[in-house]
Design an enzyme around this catalytic site. Sequence first.
Site, PDB file in Angstrom:
ATOM      1  N   LEU A   1       0.830  -1.203   0.000  1.00  7.39           N
ATOM      2  CA  LEU A   1       0.000   0.000   0.000  1.00  7.39           C
ATOM      3  C   LEU A   1       0.865   1.254   0.000  1.00  7.39           C
ATOM      4  O   LEU A   1       1.793   1.379   0.785  1.00  7.39           O
ATOM      5  CB  LEU A   1      -0.911   0.013   1.238  1.00  7.39           C
ATOM      6  CG  LEU A   1      -1.790  -1.215   1.462  1.00  7.39           C
ATOM      7  CD1 LEU A   1      -2.594  -1.048   2.755  1.00  7.39           C
ATOM      8  CD2 LEU A   1      -2.707  -1.457   0.283  1.00  7.39           C
TER       9      LEU A   1
ATOM     10  N   CYS B   1       8.853   2.842   5.070  1.00  7.66           N
ATOM     11  CA  CYS B   1       9.130   1.447   4.679  1.00  7.66           C
ATOM     12  C   CYS B   1      10.501   1.236   4.044  1.00  7.66           C
ATOM     13  O   CYS B   1      11.259   0.382   4.478  1.00  7.66           O
ATOM     14  CB  CYS B   1       8.055   0.958   3.714  1.00  7.66           C
ATOM     15  SG  CYS B   1       6.415   0.837   4.454  1.00  7.66           S
TER      16      CYS B   1
ATOM     17  N   ALA C   1      13.979  11.633 -10.509  1.00  2.00           N
ATOM     18  CA  ALA C   1      15.125  12.092  -9.725  1.00  2.00           C
ATOM     19  C   ALA C   1      14.670  13.047  -8.622  1.00  2.00           C
ATOM     20  O   ALA C   1      13.755  13.845  -8.814  1.00  2.00           O
ATOM     21  CB  ALA C   1      16.123  12.787 -10.645  1.00  2.00           C
ATOM     22  N   GLY C   2      15.286  12.944  -7.461  1.00  2.00           N
ATOM     23  CA  GLY C   2      14.877  13.778  -6.333  1.00  2.00           C
ATOM     24  C   GLY C   2      15.806  13.588  -5.152  1.00  2.00           C
ATOM     25  O   GLY C   2      16.965  13.200  -5.313  1.00  2.00           O
TER      26      GLY C   2
ATOM     27  N   LYS D   1       8.046  -9.337  -0.224  1.00  2.00           N
ATOM     28  CA  LYS D   1       7.815  -7.977   0.272  1.00  2.00           C
ATOM     29  C   LYS D   1       9.120  -7.190   0.339  1.00  2.00           C
ATOM     30  O   LYS D   1       9.217  -6.044  -0.133  1.00  2.00           O
ATOM     31  CB  LYS D   1       7.144  -8.040   1.642  1.00  2.00           C
ATOM     32  CG  LYS D   1       7.070  -6.710   2.386  1.00  2.00           C
ATOM     33  CD  LYS D   1       6.171  -5.715   1.680  1.00  2.00           C
ATOM     34  CE  LYS D   1       6.038  -4.448   2.520  1.00  2.00           C
ATOM     35  NZ  LYS D   1       5.139  -3.477   1.904  1.00  2.00           N
TER      36      LYS D   1
END
Length: 271
Positions: A153, A263, A255-256, A207
Site C-alpha cells: 500500500l 518502509c 530524480a529527487g 515484500k
Amino acid sequence: MRIAMIGTGYVGLVSGACFADFGHVVTCIDKDAGKIARLESGEIPIFEPGLDDLVARNVAAGRLSFTLDGTRAIAEADAVFIAVGTPTRRGDGHADLSYVHAAAEEIAGLIDGFTVIVTKSTVPVGTGDEVEAIIRRVNPNAQFAVVSNPEFLREGAAIEDFKRPDRVVVGTEDERAQAVMRELYRPLSLNETPIVFTGRRTSELIKYAANAFLAMKITFINEMADLCEKVGADVQQVAKGIGLDKRIGGKFLNAGPGYGGSCFPKDTLAL
C-alpha cells in the site's frame, strides 16, 4: 466471511475497512483504548484520502466494528490478521517482533475450529514459522494454518492499491487456507487480479525484495541525475528513454532527494 484484524494502525485499518467493503464482517482489535474510542466515535486516527467515508459507510452497514476485547471476534473468525507494528532498532534494521509474538499467543487461546492466521505486517523471513510454533505450544490441539499476505500500500493511494492491486501475494501450501484466502479476495476476480500462491517464506521475502528493488530504481536515477549534470544531459529525458523499455518501466524513475518514508529505509536495511 468473518475477519478479526489485530492492530488498527495504517495497514490494519485500511485493510479492515476494505475487506468490510468487499462484504466481509470485520472486527478491528487494538489494545489502545484511546484509539478504539476515537474510531467508535467516527474519528480516523490516520490521514488517508477516502478512508473516513469508507469506515463510516461500513460501520453503518454493520460490517465493520472496533473493540478492545477480541475474544469473541477471534473465536468466530474464519481468518485472523496480524497487522501490528514491527518497529526497527536503529542502526541494524532489526525488527522487533514482540507485538507479533504477543498477538500469536493471544490468538492461540481463542481460536475455535479451523482458522487461518495471516501475517499482514512486514516481517523477516521465517516469522510465520515462529508464529506457528507459538500457537502449537500454547494450544497443541488447535486447527489452523499460518499464512503470509504482505501488503503493498502506498500512503495517499492505499484504498486504490488494496482494491485494484497489481497482484495479491499469499504464502501458504495449505489447501484449506488457500480456499479461505481466495474467498476473502474474491471481489478482485472481477478485475482479474493475479493471486500469487507461494511458500510462506517466499511470500515474506517478496515484500522485502519488492521494496528493495524500488529503492534501487530511485537510487539509480539519482546517480544518473548526477551524471547528467556533469555531461550536460537531461535526466528527465533519460528516465523517459529507459522507462519506455517494458523490461524497466517508467515508475520510480523520478530524480529527487532519494527514497524515504516509513518502509524503504527500514526494509532495505533489514534485507
